[in-house]
Design a protein around this motif. Structure first.
Motif, PDB file in Angstrom:
ATOM      1  N   PHE A 206      12.367  16.082 -16.694  1.00 53.36           N
ATOM      2  CA  PHE A 206      11.004  16.612 -16.748  1.00 53.36           C
ATOM      3  C   PHE A 206      10.653  17.062 -18.165  1.00 53.36           C
ATOM      4  O   PHE A 206      11.476  17.647 -18.868  1.00 53.36           O
ATOM      5  N   LEU A 207       9.425  16.779 -18.555  1.00 54.70           N
ATOM      6  CA  LEU A 207       8.935  17.170 -19.874  1.00 54.70           C
ATOM      7  C   LEU A 207       7.444  17.436 -19.770  1.00 54.70           C
ATOM      8  O   LEU A 207       6.727  16.702 -19.083  1.00 54.70           O
ATOM      9  N   PHE A 208       6.962  18.498 -20.419  1.00 59.57           N
ATOM     10  CA  PHE A 208       5.509  18.664 -20.472  1.00 59.57           C
ATOM     11  C   PHE A 208       5.070  18.872 -21.919  1.00 59.57           C
ATOM     12  O   PHE A 208       5.753  19.498 -22.724  1.00 59.57           O
ATOM     13  N   ASP A 209       3.911  18.293 -22.219  1.00 60.92           N
ATOM     14  CA  ASP A 209       3.356  18.311 -23.572  1.00 60.92           C
ATOM     15  C   ASP A 209       2.169  19.273 -23.601  1.00 60.92           C
ATOM     16  O   ASP A 209       1.151  19.030 -22.948  1.00 60.92           O
ATOM     17  N   PRO A 210       2.262  20.370 -24.364  1.00 62.54           N
ATOM     18  CA  PRO A 210       1.180  21.360 -24.384  1.00 62.54           C
ATOM     19  C   PRO A 210       0.108  21.086 -25.437  1.00 62.54           C
ATOM     20  O   PRO A 210      -0.737  21.950 -25.687  1.00 62.54           O
ATOM     21  N   THR A 211       0.121  19.902 -26.050  1.00 62.74           N
ATOM     22  CA  THR A 211      -0.824  19.635 -27.137  1.00 62.74           C
ATOM     23  C   THR A 211      -2.270  19.817 -26.693  1.00 62.74           C
ATOM     24  O   THR A 211      -3.114  20.311 -27.449  1.00 62.74           O
ATOM     25  N   GLY A 212      -2.582  19.421 -25.466  1.00 63.43           N
ATOM     26  CA  GLY A 212      -3.970  19.464 -25.006  1.00 63.43           C
ATOM     27  C   GLY A 212      -4.563  20.848 -24.913  1.00 63.43           C
ATOM     28  O   GLY A 212      -5.796  20.993 -24.872  1.00 63.43           O
ATOM     29  N   VAL A 230      -2.166  20.602 -20.153  1.00 63.93           N
ATOM     30  CA  VAL A 230      -0.879  20.065 -20.587  1.00 63.93           C
ATOM     31  C   VAL A 230      -0.654  18.756 -19.834  1.00 63.93           C
ATOM     32  O   VAL A 230      -1.359  18.457 -18.863  1.00 63.93           O
ATOM     33  N   VAL A 231       0.306  17.970 -20.274  1.00 69.36           N
ATOM     34  CA  VAL A 231       0.639  16.712 -19.603  1.00 69.36           C
ATOM     35  C   VAL A 231       2.104  16.771 -19.184  1.00 69.36           C
ATOM     36  O   VAL A 231       2.990  16.981 -20.019  1.00 69.36           O
ATOM     37  N   SER A 232       2.349  16.594 -17.888  1.00 65.93           N
ATOM     38  CA  SER A 232       3.713  16.616 -17.356  1.00 65.93           C
ATOM     39  C   SER A 232       4.230  15.193 -17.201  1.00 65.93           C
ATOM     40  O   SER A 232       3.474  14.286 -16.838  1.00 65.93           O
ATOM     41  N   SER A 233       5.513  15.016 -17.477  1.00 60.77           N
ATOM     42  CA  SER A 233       6.127  13.687 -17.368  1.00 60.77           C
ATOM     43  C   SER A 233       7.474  13.799 -16.669  1.00 60.77           C
ATOM     44  O   SER A 233       8.235  14.740 -16.913  1.00 60.77           O
ATOM     45  N   TRP A 234       7.751  12.813 -15.817  1.00 61.69           N
ATOM     46  CA  TRP A 234       9.056  12.688 -15.170  1.00 61.69           C
ATOM     47  C   TRP A 234       9.584  11.284 -15.454  1.00 61.69           C
ATOM     48  O   TRP A 234       8.858  10.295 -15.292  1.00 61.69           O
ATOM     49  N   THR A 235      10.820  11.200 -15.886  1.00 56.50           N
ATOM     50  CA  THR A 235      11.419   9.900 -16.197  1.00 56.50           C
ATOM     51  C   THR A 235      12.770   9.782 -15.512  1.00 56.50           C
ATOM     52  O   THR A 235      13.487  10.773 -15.330  1.00 56.50           O
ATOM     53  N   MET A 236      13.121   8.566 -15.134  1.00 54.79           N
ATOM     54  CA  MET A 236      14.444   8.279 -14.576  1.00 54.79           C
ATOM     55  C   MET A 236      14.918   6.941 -15.138  1.00 54.79           C
ATOM     56  O   MET A 236      14.122   6.133 -15.622  1.00 54.79           O
ATOM     57  N   ALA A 272      11.710   4.440 -14.395  1.00 54.06           N
ATOM     58  CA  ALA A 272      10.395   4.895 -13.944  1.00 54.06           C
ATOM     59  C   ALA A 272       9.882   5.984 -14.864  1.00 54.06           C
ATOM     60  O   ALA A 272      10.659   6.814 -15.361  1.00 54.06           O
ATOM     61  N   ASN A 273       8.583   5.961 -15.094  1.00 54.98           N
ATOM     62  CA  ASN A 273       7.898   6.984 -15.881  1.00 54.98           C
ATOM     63  C   ASN A 273       6.637   7.402 -15.127  1.00 54.98           C
ATOM     64  O   ASN A 273       5.735   6.583 -14.915  1.00 54.98           O
ATOM     65  N   LEU A 274       6.609   8.648 -14.715  1.00 56.34           N
ATOM     66  CA  LEU A 274       5.436   9.205 -14.038  1.00 56.34           C
ATOM     67  C   LEU A 274       4.881  10.330 -14.898  1.00 56.34           C
ATOM     68  O   LEU A 274       5.636  11.178 -15.391  1.00 56.34           O
ATOM     69  N   SER A 275       3.581  10.343 -15.077  1.00 60.51           N
ATOM     70  CA  SER A 275       2.951  11.433 -15.815  1.00 60.51           C
ATOM     71  C   SER A 275       1.743  11.929 -15.038  1.00 60.51           C
ATOM     72  O   SER A 275       1.105  11.168 -14.298  1.00 60.51           O
ATOM     73  N   TYR A 301       6.514  30.742 -19.057  1.00 58.59           N
ATOM     74  CA  TYR A 301       7.280  29.496 -18.959  1.00 58.59           C
ATOM     75  C   TYR A 301       7.342  28.876 -20.347  1.00 58.59           C
ATOM     76  O   TYR A 301       6.366  28.317 -20.840  1.00 58.59           O
ATOM     77  N   ALA A 302       8.507  28.991 -20.998  1.00 60.95           N
ATOM     78  CA  ALA A 302       8.621  28.560 -22.393  1.00 60.95           C
ATOM     79  C   ALA A 302       9.368  27.253 -22.548  1.00 60.95           C
ATOM     80  O   ALA A 302       9.357  26.650 -23.611  1.00 60.95           O
ATOM     81  N   THR A 303      10.051  26.802 -21.505  1.00 60.69           N
ATOM     82  CA  THR A 303      10.839  25.579 -21.615  1.00 60.69           C
ATOM     83  C   THR A 303       9.949  24.369 -21.396  1.00 60.69           C
ATOM     84  O   THR A 303       9.281  24.263 -20.373  1.00 60.69           O
ATOM     85  N   THR A 304       9.930  23.459 -22.355  1.00 58.01           N
ATOM     86  CA  THR A 304       9.096  22.263 -22.239  1.00 58.01           C
ATOM     87  C   THR A 304       9.851  21.074 -21.690  1.00 58.01           C
ATOM     88  O   THR A 304       9.267  20.033 -21.436  1.00 58.01           O
ATOM     89  N   SER A 305      11.166  21.195 -21.523  1.00 59.21           N
ATOM     90  CA  SER A 305      11.939  20.054 -21.054  1.00 59.21           C
ATOM     91  C   SER A 305      13.116  20.524 -20.235  1.00 59.21           C
ATOM     92  O   SER A 305      13.733  21.541 -20.535  1.00 59.21           O
ATOM     93  N   THR A 306      13.428  19.776 -19.182  1.00 57.36           N
ATOM     94  CA  THR A 306      14.631  20.058 -18.416  1.00 57.36           C
ATOM     95  C   THR A 306      15.812  19.434 -19.100  1.00 57.36           C
ATOM     96  O   THR A 306      15.690  18.627 -19.990  1.00 57.36           O
TER      97      THR A 306
END
Length: 446
Positions: A206-212, A230-236, A272-275, A301-306
Motif C-alpha cells: 500500500f502507498l498513498f501520494d499526498p501531493t494533491g 490524496v491518491v491511494s495505491s495497492w500493488t501485488m 496488479a495495480n489498483l489506485s 497518520y504519517a506513514t505513506t507506505s506499508t
C-alpha cells in the motif's frame, strides 16, 4: 530454529501463480472508472528428433490479430461471462463497456516452434460505489478476479482456449496432441485472473501520494479529479514473505507419436495495480473486500507506505542472532582458555639496554637498543650471517709460545735472526734465540 524458520518461509511462500496483469484507477466521485487487464502465454512445441511436426512447422511463421468492441457479439458474450463471475464472487460492480485485442504469433525453428498468445481487455467499470456520505465512500474491490472458462468466439477464433486455434490453423498438430495430456494443457483458459482475487488486499503493498492536498498542487499540473485528495495505491506481484514466491507457471507434457514431442506452456506471474482517489482504508463487508475512502488520511497518520515485516520472521531472526552471539562468546572463551600462559619470547630480565649513535661523529639521541646480558640464549638469537662468516673464515695457526722479541719472530718465520744481521742484540731477558749474540745479551742481563 534455523530449520524451523526455513520451513516456515518455504511453506508460506510456495503458492500458485497465474498470468494476468491488471491495472485500474478507481474514482469514488465518478460513476465509472477505466481498467485494463493483459493475459499472456507462450507455447513451445519441441521436436528434438525431427518428425512430422518438424517438417510441418520449422519453416512456418504466421500471425493472427484483431480488435473488437462491445458491438461485437463475441465481446458481448465475454462481458456477460465476466459479469457473471463478478456476481458469483459477491461483488456488485459491473463491466459496462469492453474492448478486446488479441495477438497470436507462431514462429517455426529447427528445434522448436513457439506461439506467443496475448489477449488484452480494456473497458469501463461501474456500480462499484456501495454507499457514500459526507464523511467517506465505500468502494467495492471484489470484482478484480476477471476470469471465465467459457468459449469466446471473436472473428471465428476462440481466443480463450489455444487448442481451438490449433484445431483450425494447425490440424496436424491438433491430431497429434488430441487425447493426450498435452491437449489438457492447451485447453486451459487464457482469461484467468483468479489469483489476483485470491490474494488478500492486506498482502498487497500500500502507498498513498499526498501531493494533491498540498497548497501548491496546481503548479504540478495535476488532474482536477485529484485536486484536494490524496491518491491511494495497492500493488501485488513482488516475491516476498507477505505475498509469496512469484514464479513463472510452467506446464509440460510429452507425446510419443512418430517421434517424441514436448508441449510446454509458460505464463508469467500475476501483477496488479489498483489506485483510488482518496485515502483508502481496507475492510470487509459481507465477505467482500472493500475500501472506505476519505479525501485525506486520518489525523496523525504519517506513514505513506506499508512494508510491515511478518512478526514471526522478526522474532526468528532475533532468535538466530542471539544464538549466534552466545556461540561466539562460547568459542572465544574456550580459545582464551586454551592459549599458552606466561612470558613468550626472551625474558626481559635477561636484557640490558644501551644507547646508540654514541660513536665519534655520531648524533646522540635518546633512542636505545637492548642486548642479552650473557650468551645463554645465543644459539636462539645468533645472526645467521655471523655463522656463515665463521664457516668461511680460514683457520688461524697457533703456536705453543708467542714470539717475545724480533729475533724470535724471525726464527718462527725460518729466517735469519735480525740481531745477527744488525750485529747488535736489543732483546730482553726473555729471548730464547740460539744466536750467540743473543745468548751473550741474555747472559749479561741475568
Amino acid at each position: 530454529m534455523t530449520v524451523l524458520l526455513a520451513t516456515l518461509i518455504i511453506v508460506g511462500t510456495s503458492v500458485p501463480v497465474w498470468a494476468a496483469q491488471l491495472d485500474a484507477q478507481i474514482n469514488p466521485n465518478s460513476d465509472s472508472s477505466p481498467f485494463k487487464v493483459n493475459y499472456q502465454k507462450t507455447i513451445f512445441i519441441e521436436y528434438p528428433n525431427g518428425g512430422q511436426l518438424f517438417d510441418e512447422l520449422h519453416t512456418k511463421s504466421w500471425t493472427l490479430s484483431g480488435t473488437a468492441d462491445s458491438s461485437n457479439a463475441g465481446v458481448q458474450n465475454l462481458m456477460k461471462r465476466l459479469n457473471e463471475n463478478i456476481a458469483d464472487s459477491g461483488s456488485q460492480a459491473r463491466i459496462s463497456d469492453l474492448n478486446v485485442l488479441y495477438d497470436i504469433h507462431l514462429k517455426g525453428r529447427n528445434i522448436n516452434s513457439s506461439v506467443d498468445y496475448k489477449v488484452i481487455l480494456s473497458g469501463t467499470l461501474s456500480e462499484y460505489v456501495i454507499t457514500k456520505d459526507q464523511v467517506r465512500t465505500l468502494v467495492d474491490l471484489g470484482w478484480r478476479g476477471l476470469s471465465t472458462n467459457q468459449e469466446i468466439q471473436i472473428d471465428g477464433i476462440d481466443i480463450n482456449h489455444p487448442i481451438s486455434l490449433f484445431k483450425v490453423e494447425e490440424p496436424l498438430l491438433y491430431s497429434i496432441v488430441a487425447g493426450t495430456e498435452a491437449e489438457e494443457i492447451l485447453s486451459k483458459n487464457m482469461i484467468n485472473a483468479d489469483f489476483i482475487a485470491q490474494q488478500p488486499l492486506t498482502n498487497w503493498h500500500f502507498l498513498f501520494d499526498p501531493t494533491g492536498v498540498t497548497s501548491d498542487a496546481a503548479t504540478f499540473g495535476l488532474d482536477k479529479s485529484i485536486s484536494g485528495f490524496v491518491v491511494s495505491s495497492w500493488t501485488m506481484g513482488e516475491s516476498s514473505i507477505r505475498e509469496g514466491r512469484q514464479v513463472e507457471r510452467v506446464f509440460e507434457a510429452e507425446i510419443n507419436s512418430d517421434q517424441k514431442y514436448v508441449i510446454r506452456t509458460v505464463q508469467s506471474a500475476d501483477q496488479a495495480n489498483l489506485s483510488a482517489i482518496g485515502f483508502g482504508a481496507l475492510d470487509i463487508l459481507d465477505g467482500v473486500e472493500i475500501i472506505g475512502v476519505t479525501p485525506t488520511p486520518p489525523d496523525g497518520y504519517a506513514t505513506t507506505s506499508t512494508g510491515d515485516f511478518p512478526i514471526f520472521i522478526v522474532y526468528g531472526m532475533a532468535g538466530m542472532a542471539a544464538v549466534a552471539g552466545i556461540a561466539f562468546f562460547f568459542v572465544s572463551s574456550r580459545s582464551l582458555k586454551n592459549e599458552k600462559q606466561g612470558q613468550q619470547g626472551i625474558d626481559p630480565s635477561k636484557l640490558v639496554g644501551y644507547q646508540t649513535s654514541a660513536s665519534s661523529g655520531g648524533y646522540q639521541t635518546n633512542r636505545g637498543e637492548a642486548q642479552l646480558r650473557d650468551d645463554t640464549n645465543y644459539q636462539q638469537t645468533r645472526n645467521v650471517y655471523e655463522e656463515h662468516n665463521t664457516k668461511n673464515s680460514p683457520p688461524t695457526p697457533s703456536t705453543q709460545e708467542e714470539a717475545a722479541c724480533g729475533c724470535a719472530a724471525s726464527a718462527e718465520m725460518h729466517s735469519e735472526c735480525d740481531c745477527v744481521m744488525q750485529g747488535a742484540c736489543l732483546c730482553d731477558g726473555t729471548c730464547r734465540c740460539n744466536a750467540e749474540i743473543c745468548k751473550e745479551q741474555v747472559s749479561s742481563m741475568s
